[in-house]
Design a protein around this motif. Sequence first.
Motif, PDB file in Angstrom:
ATOM      1  N   ARG A 304      25.628  -5.454  -9.362  1.00  9.33           N
ATOM      2  CA  ARG A 304      24.243  -5.507  -8.873  1.00  9.33           C
ATOM      3  C   ARG A 304      23.600  -6.827  -9.308  1.00  9.33           C
ATOM      4  N   ASN A 305      24.011  -7.874  -8.637  1.00  7.17           N
ATOM      5  CA  ASN A 305      23.611  -9.238  -8.996  1.00  7.17           C
ATOM      6  C   ASN A 305      23.051  -9.910  -7.748  1.00  7.17           C
ATOM      7  N   TRP A 306      21.758 -10.276  -7.780  1.00  6.52           N
ATOM      8  CA  TRP A 306      21.090 -10.731  -6.560  1.00  6.52           C
ATOM      9  C   TRP A 306      20.355 -12.048  -6.803  1.00  6.52           C
ATOM     10  N   ASP A 307      20.139 -12.763  -5.728  1.00  4.67           N
ATOM     11  CA  ASP A 307      19.428 -14.042  -5.778  1.00  4.67           C
ATOM     12  C   ASP A 307      17.935 -13.773  -5.580  1.00  4.67           C
ATOM     13  N   TYR A 308      17.136 -14.136  -6.603  1.00  8.01           N
ATOM     14  CA  TYR A 308      15.698 -13.869  -6.559  1.00  8.01           C
ATOM     15  C   TYR A 308      14.869 -15.138  -6.357  1.00  8.01           C
ATOM     16  N   ARG A 309      15.468 -16.220  -5.929  1.00  3.24           N
ATOM     17  CA  ARG A 309      14.754 -17.501  -5.849  1.00  3.24           C
ATOM     18  C   ARG A 309      14.047 -17.675  -4.500  1.00  3.24           C
ATOM     19  N   PHE A 310      13.463 -16.602  -4.019  1.00  2.00           N
ATOM     20  CA  PHE A 310      12.761 -16.620  -2.740  1.00  2.00           C
ATOM     21  C   PHE A 310      11.394 -15.965  -2.904  1.00  2.00           C
ATOM     22  N   THR A 311      10.618 -15.997  -1.839  1.00  2.00           N
ATOM     23  CA  THR A 311       9.256 -15.476  -1.891  1.00  2.00           C
ATOM     24  C   THR A 311       9.170 -14.192  -1.088  1.00  2.00           C
ATOM     25  N   TRP A 312       8.930 -13.105  -1.784  1.00  4.29           N
ATOM     26  CA  TRP A 312       8.736 -11.795  -1.162  1.00  4.29           C
ATOM     27  C   TRP A 312       7.256 -11.638  -0.814  1.00  4.29           C
ATOM     28  N   LEU A 313       6.971 -11.133   0.374  1.00  2.00           N
ATOM     29  CA  LEU A 313       5.575 -10.863   0.735  1.00  2.00           C
ATOM     30  C   LEU A 313       4.940  -9.904  -0.263  1.00  2.00           C
ATOM     31  N   ARG A 314       5.705  -8.952  -0.728  1.00  2.00           N
ATOM     32  CA  ARG A 314       5.186  -7.976  -1.695  1.00  2.00           C
ATOM     33  C   ARG A 314       4.732  -8.675  -2.973  1.00  2.00           C
ATOM     34  N   ASP A 315       5.603  -9.529  -3.523  1.00  2.00           N
ATOM     35  CA  ASP A 315       5.280 -10.226  -4.766  1.00  2.00           C
ATOM     36  C   ASP A 315       4.082 -11.139  -4.590  1.00  2.00           C
ATOM     37  N   ALA A 316       4.080 -11.883  -3.471  1.00  6.79           N
ATOM     38  CA  ALA A 316       2.968 -12.798  -3.220  1.00  6.79           C
ATOM     39  C   ALA A 316       1.664 -12.026  -3.097  1.00  6.79           C
ATOM     40  N   SER A 317       1.723 -10.860  -2.460  1.00  5.16           N
ATOM     41  CA  SER A 317       0.515 -10.061  -2.274  1.00  5.16           C
ATOM     42  C   SER A 317      -0.005  -9.528  -3.602  1.00  5.16           C
ATOM     43  N   LEU A 318       0.881  -9.001  -4.432  1.00  6.49           N
ATOM     44  CA  LEU A 318       0.457  -8.512  -5.742  1.00  6.49           C
ATOM     45  C   LEU A 318      -0.091  -9.645  -6.601  1.00  6.49           C
ATOM     46  N   THR A 319       0.478 -10.821  -6.446  1.00  2.56           N
ATOM     47  CA  THR A 319      -0.001 -11.984  -7.189  1.00  2.56           C
ATOM     48  C   THR A 319      -1.425 -12.332  -6.788  1.00  2.56           C
ATOM     49  N   ILE A 320      -1.706 -12.277  -5.497  1.00  5.85           N
ATOM     50  CA  ILE A 320      -3.060 -12.572  -5.020  1.00  5.85           C
ATOM     51  C   ILE A 320      -4.069 -11.652  -5.698  1.00  5.85           C
ATOM     52  N   GLY A 321      -3.784 -10.345  -5.691  1.00  7.29           N
ATOM     53  CA  GLY A 321      -4.706  -9.406  -6.305  1.00  7.29           C
ATOM     54  C   GLY A 321      -4.904  -9.660  -7.785  1.00  7.29           C
ATOM     55  N   THR A 322      -3.823  -9.981  -8.492  1.00  5.83           N
ATOM     56  CA  THR A 322      -3.908 -10.239  -9.928  1.00  5.83           C
ATOM     57  C   THR A 322      -4.712 -11.499 -10.216  1.00  5.83           C
ATOM     58  N   LEU A 323      -4.486 -12.539  -9.440  1.00  3.18           N
ATOM     59  CA  LEU A 323      -5.231 -13.783  -9.651  1.00  3.18           C
ATOM     60  C   LEU A 323      -6.720 -13.595  -9.375  1.00  3.18           C
ATOM     61  N   VAL A 324      -7.041 -12.845  -8.333  1.00  2.00           N
ATOM     62  CA  VAL A 324      -8.452 -12.583  -8.035  1.00  2.00           C
ATOM     63  C   VAL A 324      -9.104 -11.859  -9.204  1.00  2.00           C
ATOM     64  N   ASP A 325      -8.406 -10.891  -9.769  1.00  2.00           N
ATOM     65  CA  ASP A 325      -8.957 -10.126 -10.889  1.00  2.00           C
ATOM     66  C   ASP A 325      -9.207 -11.002 -12.110  1.00  2.00           C
ATOM     67  N   HIS A 326      -8.508 -12.126 -12.203  1.00  2.00           N
ATOM     68  CA  HIS A 326      -8.643 -12.985 -13.378  1.00  2.00           C
ATOM     69  C   HIS A 326      -9.288 -14.336 -13.031  1.00  2.00           C
ATOM     70  N   ASP A 327     -10.080 -14.332 -11.964  1.00  2.00           N
ATOM     71  CA  ASP A 327     -10.922 -15.486 -11.608  1.00  2.00           C
ATOM     72  C   ASP A 327     -10.127 -16.730 -11.237  1.00  2.00           C
ATOM     73  N   PHE A 328      -8.947 -16.535 -10.662  1.00  2.00           N
ATOM     74  CA  PHE A 328      -8.183 -17.661 -10.135  1.00  2.00           C
ATOM     75  C   PHE A 328      -8.216 -17.612  -8.611  1.00  2.00           C
ATOM     76  N   THR A 329      -9.424 -17.585  -8.064  1.00  2.00           N
ATOM     77  CA  THR A 329      -9.559 -17.434  -6.617  1.00  2.00           C
ATOM     78  C   THR A 329      -8.935 -18.602  -5.863  1.00  2.00           C
ATOM     79  N   ASP A 330      -9.065 -19.809  -6.385  1.00  2.00           N
ATOM     80  CA  ASP A 330      -8.468 -20.968  -5.708  1.00  2.00           C
ATOM     81  C   ASP A 330      -6.958 -20.831  -5.644  1.00  2.00           C
ATOM     82  N   GLY A 331      -6.362 -20.394  -6.757  1.00  2.00           N
ATOM     83  CA  GLY A 331      -4.922 -20.183  -6.762  1.00  2.00           C
ATOM     84  C   GLY A 331      -4.513 -19.088  -5.802  1.00  2.00           C
TER      85      GLY A 331
END
Length: 643
Positions: A304-331
Amino acid sequence: MGTDRRDSNRTPLEDYALLSDKRTGALLSRQGSIDWLCCPRFDSPSVFSALLGDADDGRWLLSVPDGTVVERRYLDRTFIVETIWQTAAGRVRVTDLLSAEADTQVKELDQRTRVIRRVECVEGSAAVEHDLRIVFDYGRATPWTRKVVSGTSREPGLLSIAGPDALFLTGPALDPDSADQRRRDREYEGGGSTDGQNRPDDPQGATASALVGHFDMSEGDVLEWMLTWHRSHLDAPDPIDVSQALEATAADWEEWASHISVRNRQEELVLRSLLVLRALTNEATGGIVAAPTTSLPEDFGGQRNWDYRFTWLRDASLTIGTLVDHDFTDGALHWRNWLLRAVAGDPDDVQIMYGIAGERKLDEDELHHLGGYENSRPVRVGNGAYAQYQSDVIGEVMLALSALRDAGVEEDEFSWALQKNLLSFVERNLDRKGHGIWEMRGSAQYFTHGRAMMYAAFDQGVRAVEDHGLRGPVGRWSSLRDRLYEEIMEHGFDEELDSFTQTYGNEEVDASLLQLPTTGLVAADDPQMLGTVKKIEEDLLDEHNMVRRYRTEAGLDGLPGNEYSFLMCSFWLVEQYAKSGRHEDGGKLMDSLCGYASDLGLFAEEYDSGSGRLAGNYPQAFSHLGLVRAVDALEGSPRYARA
C-alpha cells in the motif's frame, strides 16, 4: 553473482525534517543526510532517492563522524533547520535550508532550486565529512560531473548533468570518489555484485558517483555549500550570498505567520501545521500537494504505497476552510483560484485530483529498480486514482467556497458560474456509485459519506442564493437536497446497529462517518451520530485509541495487506468529542496524538501503535489539517482546560 538487494532505508520517518522553498521539498535526516529531493517541483523526478532505497540511489550527507546530534530545531516560524553536533573536542552548528528567494530574472518554468548547507565550528575543534551522491530521474540517470565556472561571477564549482537536469555545486572543494571502486570494494567484502547496473532484479538502476571531502575545523571556522538545480541547457548559475539568502528566507516565513499567538504545545503544533500547509503549496500556482513524497508505506514491507505529490480537490478545499478560520484569507483565495482553474471547462471532466499546475493526466507507474522504504514495494510514481469517481468531492469544494463567502470574499462571475456547473455535475451523477474518500480499488459502492457530501453540495447552493443573493435554481437544488436526505436516512442508517454505515446495505463503519456533522446532515450530538461514534469506537479503535479508516479485513478496498491507524481520523474523533460534549475524552485523546508528532512538530499519514512509529507519506497535509481543526474544536469547548 548475488541477487539480493542492498539494505533499503531504515531511518525512522520522525527523524526527518522538511525543507521547503514553496515549490519543492527535501527530507533531511537527523544524522545530516538529505535523502529525498525532487527538482524543480514536488512532482518532478527525484535527484536524491535514498529515502526509497539506499545511499547509491542519491543523497547528500554532511556529518560529524565522531559527534552526536544533541539538538535540532526549526528557526522560529521557518523551515530552516539548525542542528548541533557535539564531540569530545568541540561543537558544530549546521544550518540547512532551501532558499525561498524569488528568482525574478528567470522564467517560471526555469526557476532554480537552491539547497544551502552552512557549517560553523562554535567551540573547540571538529572534523566534518561530506558525501554527495547525485542520481537523476529517480535513481535511473548517472550524471556527467566536471569542473566549471558560473556564468558572470566565474565562481568555480562542480556541474552534474543528465538529460534536462543539472546541479551546480559551489563551496569548499570536493573530490570525486569512483563508483567503480566502491562497487569493487562491496564485491570484495560481500562476495557478489551489488552495482545498480548489474542487479538482475532492477536493470534500470544507475550507479552513483560520490563527491567526498574531509574538513578539519577550529572554533570560528565556517564552511558553506550551495547546490543549485537548473535546466541543463543553461549556463551554470551564479551562486547567491548565503547569509543574505538565510536572512531573506527566514523573513519570508516569519512574516507569513507573524499574527499567530503561541502559548502552549498544542498552539505550537497548530502554528507548525499551518506552516506545513504553506510549505506544501506551490507558490506560483497555488496547488497544494498531499505530501512531498511517494510510496512511503501504509504497512511496513507491504504494497500500500502511493504517490501523494498531487493536489486533491478534497485537500485543497479543507485547506481553504482552515486558512479562513485562521485569518489567512489571501492564502485561501490563492488556493481557490487554483481550484477554479483546475476544474474549469466541461464539468463532466471534473477529477478528484490534478497536478500542481492543474495537469489532468497522472498515470501510475512502478519503479522496480528502487527497493522501497523498508523494502515496501512497489515504488509508484503517478496515481491511478485520478480517474476514479468519488461522490464526496464536490460537496467539500462547495463547503470551502461557502466558508470564503461567509468570510466576506465576494464571488466573481467566473467562480459562481463554475460552482453552478459543479452542482450540475452532481445532479448528472446522482445515481452513480463511487469509490469513496479512501480511493477504494474494489468495486464502486454507494458510500454514505459521499452521499452526505452530495447533500452538502446542494445545501450550500441553496444557502448561496438565500443568504448571499446569488442567482440559481434554488427550488431544484432544494428538492435534490431533500431527496438525498431521505435516501441517506433510509439506506445509510441501520436501525439495528444504531449507526450510519460505510456503504448502503453493509454493516461496516468507516471513519469518514465522523465527518457527517460537517455536511449539515446531522448534528454532532444527535442520537444517530452518537450511536455511530459508539460503533466506530467498538470496531475501529486500536489499543491506543487511534482510529483506523475502516476494517481492511472486510475486503472492500480490493487490496492485500493491512494498514496502521490514520492520524486524520483520530483528529476527527477529537473534533467529534469536542462538539458532542465529551470534552474530557477529546482532551485526553488530543494529548496522546500530540505526542506522536516528531520533535519538529511533523506528522505522517499514519501511526503504528505497535512500534511507536510514524508511517505513510510524510509530512501529510491531511494530518496537519486534522490537528488544526481538532484544536479549534477543543478551544471552542467551554469546559476544555488547556494544558
